[in-house]
Design an enzyme around this catalytic site. Structure first.
Site, PDB file in Angstrom:
ATOM      1  N   LYS A  85      12.087  17.023 -12.772  1.00 41.65           N
ATOM      2  CA  LYS A  85      12.498  18.419 -12.680  1.00 41.65           C
ATOM      3  C   LYS A  85      13.238  18.864 -13.933  1.00 41.65           C
ATOM      4  O   LYS A  85      12.922  19.906 -14.528  1.00 41.65           O
ATOM      5  CB  LYS A  85      13.401  18.622 -11.466  1.00 41.65           C
ATOM      6  CG  LYS A  85      13.896  20.062 -11.319  1.00 41.65           C
ATOM      7  CD  LYS A  85      15.158  20.180 -10.503  1.00 41.65           C
ATOM      8  CE  LYS A  85      16.382  19.844 -11.327  1.00 41.65           C
ATOM      9  NZ  LYS A  85      17.630  20.419 -10.781  1.00 41.65           N
ATOM     10  N   ASN A  86      14.243  18.087 -14.350  1.00 43.95           N
ATOM     11  CA  ASN A  86      15.077  18.493 -15.476  1.00 43.95           C
ATOM     12  C   ASN A  86      14.301  18.537 -16.782  1.00 43.95           C
ATOM     13  O   ASN A  86      14.705  19.222 -17.722  1.00 43.95           O
ATOM     14  CB  ASN A  86      16.278  17.557 -15.610  1.00 43.95           C
ATOM     15  CG  ASN A  86      17.299  17.763 -14.507  1.00 43.95           C
ATOM     16  OD1 ASN A  86      17.334  18.822 -13.884  1.00 43.95           O
ATOM     17  ND2 ASN A  86      18.116  16.760 -14.250  1.00 43.95           N
ATOM     18  N   ARG A 108      20.609  27.120 -13.841  1.00 46.43           N
ATOM     19  CA  ARG A 108      21.294  26.813 -15.090  1.00 46.43           C
ATOM     20  C   ARG A 108      20.322  26.567 -16.239  1.00 46.43           C
ATOM     21  O   ARG A 108      20.562  27.000 -17.373  1.00 46.43           O
ATOM     22  CB  ARG A 108      22.202  25.591 -14.910  1.00 46.43           C
ATOM     23  CG  ARG A 108      22.859  25.193 -16.222  1.00 46.43           C
ATOM     24  CD  ARG A 108      23.903  24.129 -16.100  1.00 46.43           C
ATOM     25  NE  ARG A 108      24.422  23.791 -17.408  1.00 46.43           N
ATOM     26  CZ  ARG A 108      25.315  24.498 -18.079  1.00 46.43           C
ATOM     27  NH1 ARG A 108      25.793  25.602 -17.543  1.00 46.43           N
ATOM     28  NH2 ARG A 108      25.732  24.133 -19.271  1.00 46.43           N
ATOM     29  N   CYS A 165      24.225  24.435  -9.533  1.00 42.75           N
ATOM     30  CA  CYS A 165      25.173  23.718  -8.677  1.00 42.75           C
ATOM     31  C   CYS A 165      26.599  23.889  -9.185  1.00 42.75           C
ATOM     32  O   CYS A 165      26.851  23.813 -10.385  1.00 42.75           O
ATOM     33  CB  CYS A 165      24.828  22.227  -8.619  1.00 42.75           C
ATOM     34  SG  CYS A 165      23.392  21.834  -7.609  1.00 42.75           S
ATOM     35  N   ARG A 168      30.799  22.989 -17.091  1.00 38.42           N
ATOM     36  CA  ARG A 168      29.555  22.914 -17.869  1.00 38.42           C
ATOM     37  C   ARG A 168      29.422  24.090 -18.840  1.00 38.42           C
ATOM     38  O   ARG A 168      28.496  24.890 -18.760  1.00 38.42           O
ATOM     39  CB  ARG A 168      28.345  22.843 -16.936  1.00 38.42           C
ATOM     40  CG  ARG A 168      28.447  21.712 -15.939  1.00 38.42           C
ATOM     41  CD  ARG A 168      27.118  21.249 -15.438  1.00 38.42           C
ATOM     42  NE  ARG A 168      26.488  22.184 -14.541  1.00 38.42           N
ATOM     43  CZ  ARG A 168      25.358  21.938 -13.888  1.00 38.42           C
ATOM     44  NH1 ARG A 168      24.748  20.783 -14.042  1.00 38.42           N
ATOM     45  NH2 ARG A 168      24.817  22.816 -13.088  1.00 38.42           N
ATOM     46  N   ASP A 215      24.076  12.002 -11.957  1.00 31.81           N
ATOM     47  CA  ASP A 215      23.224  12.499 -10.879  1.00 31.81           C
ATOM     48  C   ASP A 215      22.956  11.458  -9.793  1.00 31.81           C
ATOM     49  O   ASP A 215      22.473  11.810  -8.713  1.00 31.81           O
ATOM     50  CB  ASP A 215      21.887  12.997 -11.441  1.00 31.81           C
ATOM     51  CG  ASP A 215      22.004  14.387 -12.061  1.00 31.81           C
ATOM     52  OD1 ASP A 215      23.045  15.043 -11.848  1.00 31.81           O
ATOM     53  OD2 ASP A 215      21.059  14.815 -12.737  1.00 31.81           O
ATOM     54  N   ILE A 247      31.861  12.726 -15.974  1.00 31.32           N
ATOM     55  CA  ILE A 247      31.038  13.805 -16.522  1.00 31.32           C
ATOM     56  C   ILE A 247      31.475  15.162 -15.967  1.00 31.32           C
ATOM     57  O   ILE A 247      31.791  16.073 -16.722  1.00 31.32           O
ATOM     58  CB  ILE A 247      29.545  13.568 -16.216  1.00 31.32           C
ATOM     59  CG1 ILE A 247      29.113  12.181 -16.699  1.00 31.32           C
ATOM     60  CG2 ILE A 247      28.693  14.657 -16.864  1.00 31.32           C
ATOM     61  CD1 ILE A 247      29.230  11.954 -18.185  1.00 31.32           C
ATOM     62  N   ARG A 297      15.798  22.016  -4.435  1.00 31.46           N
ATOM     63  CA  ARG A 297      15.788  22.264  -5.869  1.00 31.46           C
ATOM     64  C   ARG A 297      15.347  21.034  -6.659  1.00 31.46           C
ATOM     65  O   ARG A 297      14.889  21.166  -7.795  1.00 31.46           O
ATOM     66  CB  ARG A 297      17.183  22.683  -6.349  1.00 31.46           C
ATOM     67  CG  ARG A 297      17.622  24.070  -5.903  1.00 31.46           C
ATOM     68  CD  ARG A 297      18.979  24.436  -6.501  1.00 31.46           C
ATOM     69  NE  ARG A 297      18.991  24.125  -7.913  1.00 31.46           N
ATOM     70  CZ  ARG A 297      19.875  23.329  -8.513  1.00 31.46           C
ATOM     71  NH1 ARG A 297      20.827  22.743  -7.808  1.00 31.46           N
ATOM     72  NH2 ARG A 297      19.803  23.094  -9.808  1.00 31.46           N
TER      73      ARG A 297
END
Length: 432
Positions: free
Chosen positions: A34-35, A104, A128, A133, A319, A341, A411
């Site tokens: 996905k990313n 995002r 999210c 960020r 993640d 993070i 998502r």
């Protein structure tokens, strides 16, 4: 201010109902990343030709990015897990706030819009709520490439001065190895005049995937996957056919599903180099891993407590912090998980506690005392990876677990209930 609904009311919301305690078997198939796919889609803005991406996962985030690109004049055609994008006639350099706010990754398009059109206006992003960020690194990078950038009323406006509207190569040192900033600068620099060097660049596989796509489109990028990336700008890019890499976070989640249910399973396709830190932690806590062609066969043993600290790649991925915590809640002994993070990424602790997990939070660390068993309860996934952790906990918990927050889950995980059901899990989606 309205009080939050009690957890017992979560069963009235759309939710997954999971009957825990079933072993899994067979194979779990991993979808495209996905990313990676989201950012690769924005690369279509860099060329007038058609860009065809395959292995694109059918997710709500992908739908959102498609809507954003269509709003700018991109022609989009999808069939199964293939998407064709043609940006020959861009009509806008200003994606609408109502579309950008919920996604995002849409902000990363500012680099490709600016490089292609010479100007861009992009609202600050949503997604999210797991931490600040900030996009400061993106803006610093674009300014270094010669753009004039302002932020006003929640919108970032960028313009390339001069008649040719072309960015100029530059040396850029990131304060932190931001994935999004590295990707934004890569796309912007690919059409800049001259050579750009990105120092302290993010090394994630998704950055490598973007660089590989851009090179397939005619860019000249070297060093992706390391801390220093060199981009020799070209005057134009062309279309190509490209396959998205497997989703390393979904692969890790499925490996954890096998581990938490103490099931021997095959997970595929997997690129082991994308998951080295996760695979080592699985071995450390008692799992045997065998590499089998494009997959991994995992055989869990006695799961023991371990310590984990999240770090940028190649360190342990943030993640998978929440999903791994679900596993360690069932381990023998004590584990310490330190999140370095995102500052708000311990929201799942309370939900795991509701299921009987013994966890206490100390600052940015969680001390997890393994318990013999978890028990089913109504729980809520507060973000994408927290919702996955709730599903994993539900697979092993005694009794029934109702997991709400499916808008987050959808998502990032394509058809997760169908995949798990085919492997022996008992779970069902309820829409109300």
């Amino acid at each position: 201010m309205t009080a939050a609904a009690p957890a017992s009311q979560d069963i009235l919301k759309p939710h997954l109902e999971i009957q825990g305690g079933n072993r899994l078997q067979g194979e779990l198939r991993v979808s495209g990343a996905k990313n990676s796919a989201l950012v690769l889609m924005t690369a279509a803005l860099l060329t007038e030709d058609t860009l065809t991406l395959s292995n694109v996962p059918p997710l709500t985030d992908i739908d959102g990015m498609e809507s954003i690109l269509v709003s700018m004049g991109v022609k989009v055609r999808r069939s199964s897990e293939t998407i064709h994008l043609q940006a020959s006639d861009l009509t806008s350099a200003e994606p609408p706030y109502e579309l950008v706010n919920g996604l995002r990754a849409s902000f990363f398009a500012i680099g490709s819009i600016l490089a292609r059109m010479g100007h861009a206006k992009v609202p600050l992003p949503g997604g999210c709520r797991i931490g600040a960020r900030p996009v400061v690194e993106h803006i610093r990078g674009l300014k270094a490439l010669g753009a004039v950038v302002t932020v006003e009323h929640g919108v970032v406006s960028a313009t390339v001065p001069g008649d040719r509207k072309r960015l100029k190569g530059a040396s850029i040192v990131l304060d932190c190895p931001s994935v999004g900033a590295t990707e934004t600068i890569l796309m912007a620099a690919s059409l800049a005049k001259g050579t750009s060097v990105i120092e302290n660049a993010a090394q994630e596989p998704e950055v490598q995937d973007l660089a590989n796509l851009l090179n397939a489109m005619g860019a000249r990028i070297s060093g992706a996957g390391g801390p220093s990336i060199t981009v020799e700008g070209v005057e134009r890019l062309h279309g190509c056919d490209y396959t998205v890499i497997p989703d390393r976070i979904e692969a890790g989640t499925f490996l954890l599903a096998a581990a938490i249910t103490r099931s021997t399973m095959r997970i595929a396709p997997v690129v082991p180099d994308h998951l080295n830190s996760v695979l080592q932690k699985l071995r450390d806590c008692g799992c045997v891993l065998e590499f089998d062609g494009d997959g991994i066969v995992i055989t869990p043993g006695t799961i023991k407590g371990i310590d984990i600290t999240t770090q940028p790649f190649p360190g342990f991925p943030t993640d998978l912090q929440a999903p791994f915590m679900a596993l360690l809640a069932t381990a023998q002994g004590t584990s310490v998980i330190t999140e370095k993070i995102y500052e708000n990424r311990m929201q799942h602790v309370g939900e795991l506690q509701r299921m009987g997990a013994a966890i206490r939070v100390q600052g940015n660390a969680a001390v997890v005392e393994g318990v013999p068993s978890l028990s089913g309860a109504p729980v809520n996934g507060t973000d994408l990876r927290a919702s996955a952790a709730m599903v994993l906990a539900g697979l092993v918990a005694k009794g029934r677990t109702q997991v709400s927050g499916l808008n987050h889950l959808d998502r990032g995980y394509a058809g997760i209930e169908a995949k798990l059901t085919a492997s022996g899990a008992k779970l069902e989606r309820h829409c109300s």
